[in-house]
Design a protein around this motif. Structure first.
Motif, PDB file in Angstrom:
ATOM      1  N   GLN A 114       0.471 -10.705  -4.116  1.00  0.00           N
ATOM      2  CA  GLN A 114       0.092 -11.966  -4.042  1.00  0.00           C
ATOM      3  C   GLN A 114       0.911 -13.065  -5.112  1.00  0.00           C
ATOM      4  O   GLN A 114       0.688 -14.249  -5.292  1.00  0.00           O
ATOM      5  CB  GLN A 114      -1.315 -12.096  -4.359  1.00  0.00           C
ATOM      6  N   THR A 129       0.727  -1.086  -0.174  1.00  0.00           N
ATOM      7  CA  THR A 129      -0.167  -0.040  -0.123  1.00  0.00           C
ATOM      8  C   THR A 129       0.969   1.217  -0.029  1.00  0.00           C
ATOM      9  O   THR A 129       0.742   2.037  -0.583  1.00  0.00           O
ATOM     10  CB  THR A 129      -0.883   0.144   1.266  1.00  0.00           C
ATOM     11  N   SER A 152       4.726  -6.809  -0.403  1.00  0.00           N
ATOM     12  CA  SER A 152       4.710  -6.723   1.197  1.00  0.00           C
ATOM     13  C   SER A 152       5.731  -7.944   1.310  1.00  0.00           C
ATOM     14  O   SER A 152       5.258  -8.997   0.957  1.00  0.00           O
ATOM     15  CB  SER A 152       3.381  -6.671   1.791  1.00  0.00           C
ATOM     16  N   HIS A 187       5.110  -9.073   4.671  1.00  0.00           N
ATOM     17  CA  HIS A 187       4.401 -10.077   5.388  1.00  0.00           C
ATOM     18  C   HIS A 187       3.518 -11.263   4.799  1.00  0.00           C
ATOM     19  O   HIS A 187       3.150 -12.056   5.401  1.00  0.00           O
ATOM     20  CB  HIS A 187       3.418  -9.363   6.587  1.00  0.00           C
ATOM     21  N   LYS A 188       3.534 -10.927   3.432  1.00  0.00           N
ATOM     22  CA  LYS A 188       2.968 -12.055   2.759  1.00  0.00           C
ATOM     23  C   LYS A 188       3.888 -13.129   2.334  1.00  0.00           C
ATOM     24  O   LYS A 188       3.526 -14.227   1.514  1.00  0.00           O
ATOM     25  CB  LYS A 188       2.001 -11.391   1.399  1.00  0.00           C
ATOM     26  N   ASP A 208       1.351  -4.803  -9.008  1.00  0.00           N
ATOM     27  CA  ASP A 208       1.090  -5.156  -7.750  1.00  0.00           C
ATOM     28  C   ASP A 208       1.397  -6.452  -7.488  1.00  0.00           C
ATOM     29  O   ASP A 208       0.768  -7.403  -7.881  1.00  0.00           O
ATOM     30  CB  ASP A 208      -0.480  -4.820  -7.478  1.00  0.00           C
ATOM     31  N   ASN A 241      -5.989 -11.251  -5.748  1.00  0.00           N
ATOM     32  CA  ASN A 241      -5.991 -11.709  -4.156  1.00  0.00           C
ATOM     33  C   ASN A 241      -7.253 -12.485  -3.843  1.00  0.00           C
ATOM     34  O   ASN A 241      -7.115 -13.281  -2.941  1.00  0.00           O
ATOM     35  CB  ASN A 241      -5.861 -10.404  -3.296  1.00  0.00           C
TER      36      ASN A 241
HETATM   37  C1  PLP Z   1      -3.390  -7.868  -4.513  1.00  0.00           C
HETATM   38  C2  PLP Z   1      -3.091  -6.836  -2.961  1.00  0.00           C
HETATM   39  N1  PLP Z   1      -2.393  -5.743  -3.258  1.00  0.00           N
HETATM   40  C3  PLP Z   1      -2.154  -4.671  -2.113  1.00  0.00           C
HETATM   41  C4  PLP Z   1      -2.445  -5.346  -0.865  1.00  0.00           C
HETATM   42  C5  PLP Z   1      -1.890  -4.630   0.180  1.00  0.00           C
HETATM   43  O1  PLP Z   1      -0.857  -5.123   1.152  1.00  0.00           O
HETATM   44  P1  PLP Z   1      -0.485  -4.514   2.332  1.00  0.00           P
HETATM   45  O2  PLP Z   1      -1.633  -4.295   3.106  1.00  0.00           O
HETATM   46  O3  PLP Z   1       0.437  -5.370   2.685  1.00  0.00           O
HETATM   47  O4  PLP Z   1       0.038  -3.137   1.894  1.00  0.00           O
HETATM   48  C6  PLP Z   1      -3.002  -6.717  -0.523  1.00  0.00           C
HETATM   49  C7  PLP Z   1      -3.303  -7.170   0.671  1.00  0.00           C
HETATM   50  O5  PLP Z   1      -3.785  -8.172   0.694  1.00  0.00           O
HETATM   51  C8  PLP Z   1      -3.099  -7.495  -1.902  1.00  0.00           C
HETATM   52  O6  PLP Z   1      -3.623  -8.693  -1.881  1.00  0.00           O
END
Ligand code: PLP
Length: 405
Positions: free
Chosen positions: A199, A91, A219, A221-222, A196, A171
């Motif tokens: 995922q 984000t 990110s 954490h994923k 992005d 996602n």
């Molecule tokens: C496709 C996608 N984009 C963006 C995000 C946002 O990620 P974050 O909350 O780690 O910034 C997510 C989180 O689920 C996501 O699945």
């Protein structure tokens, strides 16, 4: 061969609660000892601020931080570590890019193409700036295979299109979009593309040079790393556009009272004391992936899991609607609903069986509106999940269906 027995042992969350099933990995993954220990090690042996000290620990912390940048660059096959900008997550990465491009590149009435399956984090940053600065947003549809409709997206391009910003993987639906063909076509029209990759990053190899991606966000954490750390990859050729709106310590070469000379990318974009232990944790998450066979091995195991889950779910099709196509390239993320039931009821009952799934709109309300459903039940798997867990889940789901009938 399944890498799982060895891998499961490395996750305390999994081993200490093995009677429970964690199927909410698209929201966040569990963390291996290697990552947890790297954070503790940092705080007990290294803790110092980076980039501005001459003492031992500051130099050590800086070395660890910059080594992590190299590791991330290698992981996504970036040409140069300077193309890796540390952020707090996907984000933040997308908002940072939106601010920079609004500062230097976009003009009123410019067009930005997104898709209806995008996460809110890849819609709202553009929507906010579009409303403020007068850009136009256009949305690509999805096709019958639950992917971005590449041909429709191409048809939206005009001379005013200045950026395409799309999810690499949905996602909510798990489908992998045909981003290579979108990027190739966009480049024929001199349009840069942001992927992005929130995922995709944990599920299969990403090579930004082969993809020719201009920007990529993800990110930590994923992908088994801590929360609060993420990456914006920015190809070197666009660094001149990346003039941030926010600045502060660590971003400059020289400051006078009324003007400043800013540092090169990435430091220009990493204002203030960064999430040092998060960056170190991210490095150790990537090392953990390498040490357990690499992301290709993860992909092969997760494909087996996905197929097993999908074939079991299709046997229940009289009672459930599945929002995934069998033949579409996908990561192990599957959405479904029990017919005539709200996803929250299904999720609550599955929770009573000790199974964590995600329910709701998954931050993709435009997609839900497009599919004309309030939300879904989403199963999302990671490398430490097992075929046996899927079987236990299917038994619990059958009982849930009976209870809700
Ligand atoms: C496709 C996608 N984009 C963006 C995000 C946002 O990620 P974050 O909350 O780690 O910034 C997510 C989180 O689920 C996501 O699945």
């Amino acid at each position: 061969m399944s890498p799982v027995p060895d891998i499961r042992k490395q996750f305390p969350f999994i081993t200490q609660q093995s009677d429970k099933i964690y199927f909410d990995n698209a929201a966040t993954t569990q963390k291996p000892y290697a990552v947890l220990e790297s954070i503790q090690n940092y705080y007990t042996r290294i803790n110092a601020n980076i980039h501005r000290g001459v003492h031992h620990w500051s130099i050590l912390a800086t070395e660890h931080y910059e080594a992590a940048r190299k590791t991330v660059a290698q992981f996504i096959h970036a040409q140069d570590p300077s193309e890796i900008i540390f952020t707090s997550g996907t984000t933040h990465s997308i908002n940072l890019l939106a601010d920079c491009l609004s500062n230097t590149y976009f003009q009123q009435n410019d067009e930005i193409i997104l898709s209806v399956l995008d996460h809110h984090s890849n819609i709202l940053p553009w929507q906010n700036r579009a409303n403020k600065f007068g850009y136009q947003l256009k949305y690509a549809h999805i096709n019958a295979q639950y992917q971005i409709d590449t041909e429709h997206l191409k048809s939206l391009i005009t001379r005013k299109t200045k950026l395409i910003a799309i999810a690499h993987v949905s996602n909510t639906l798990g489908s992998i979009n045909d981003v290579k063909s979108i990027i190739d076509y966009a480049h024929q029209h001199n349009i840069p593309v942001l992927l992005d990759a929130a995922q995709s990053i944990a599920h299969f190899p990403i090579n930004v040079q082969e993809l020719n991606a201009d920007f990529l966000a993800f990110s930590g954490h994923k992908m088994y790393a801590p929360t609060g750390i993420g990456v914006l990859y920015a190809s070197k050729k666009f660094h001149h556009w990346l003039q941030p709106l926010s600045s502060g310590g660590g971003t400059i070469v020289d400051v006078d009272l009324y003007k400043a000379e800013f540092a090169e990318i990435p430091l220009r974009l990493e204002a203030g004391t960064p999430h040092i232990e998060g960056v170190i944790g991210l490095k150790h998450a990537i090392d953990f992936i390498y040490q357990n066979g690499g992301i290709n091995q993860f992909y092969l195991w997760e494909e087996e899991l996905r197929k097993h889950l999908y074939s079991n779910l299709t046997e229940l099709q009289d009672d459930i609607d599945i929002y995934t196509d069998a033949h579409t390239p996908s990561v192990p993320v599957i959405s479904f609903n029990i017919k005539n039931n709200h996803p929250y009821d299904t999720g609550t009952l599955l929770n009573n069986f000790g199974i964590a799934v995600r329910t709701g709109h998954h931050c993709t309300q435009p997609l839900m509106k497009h599919l004309k459903i309030p939300g879904t039940v989403r199963i999302s798997l990671a490398v430490y999940n097992t075929l046996e867990e899927i079987d236990r889940f299917i038994i619990a789901l059958k009982k849930t269906i009976k209870m809700l009938k």
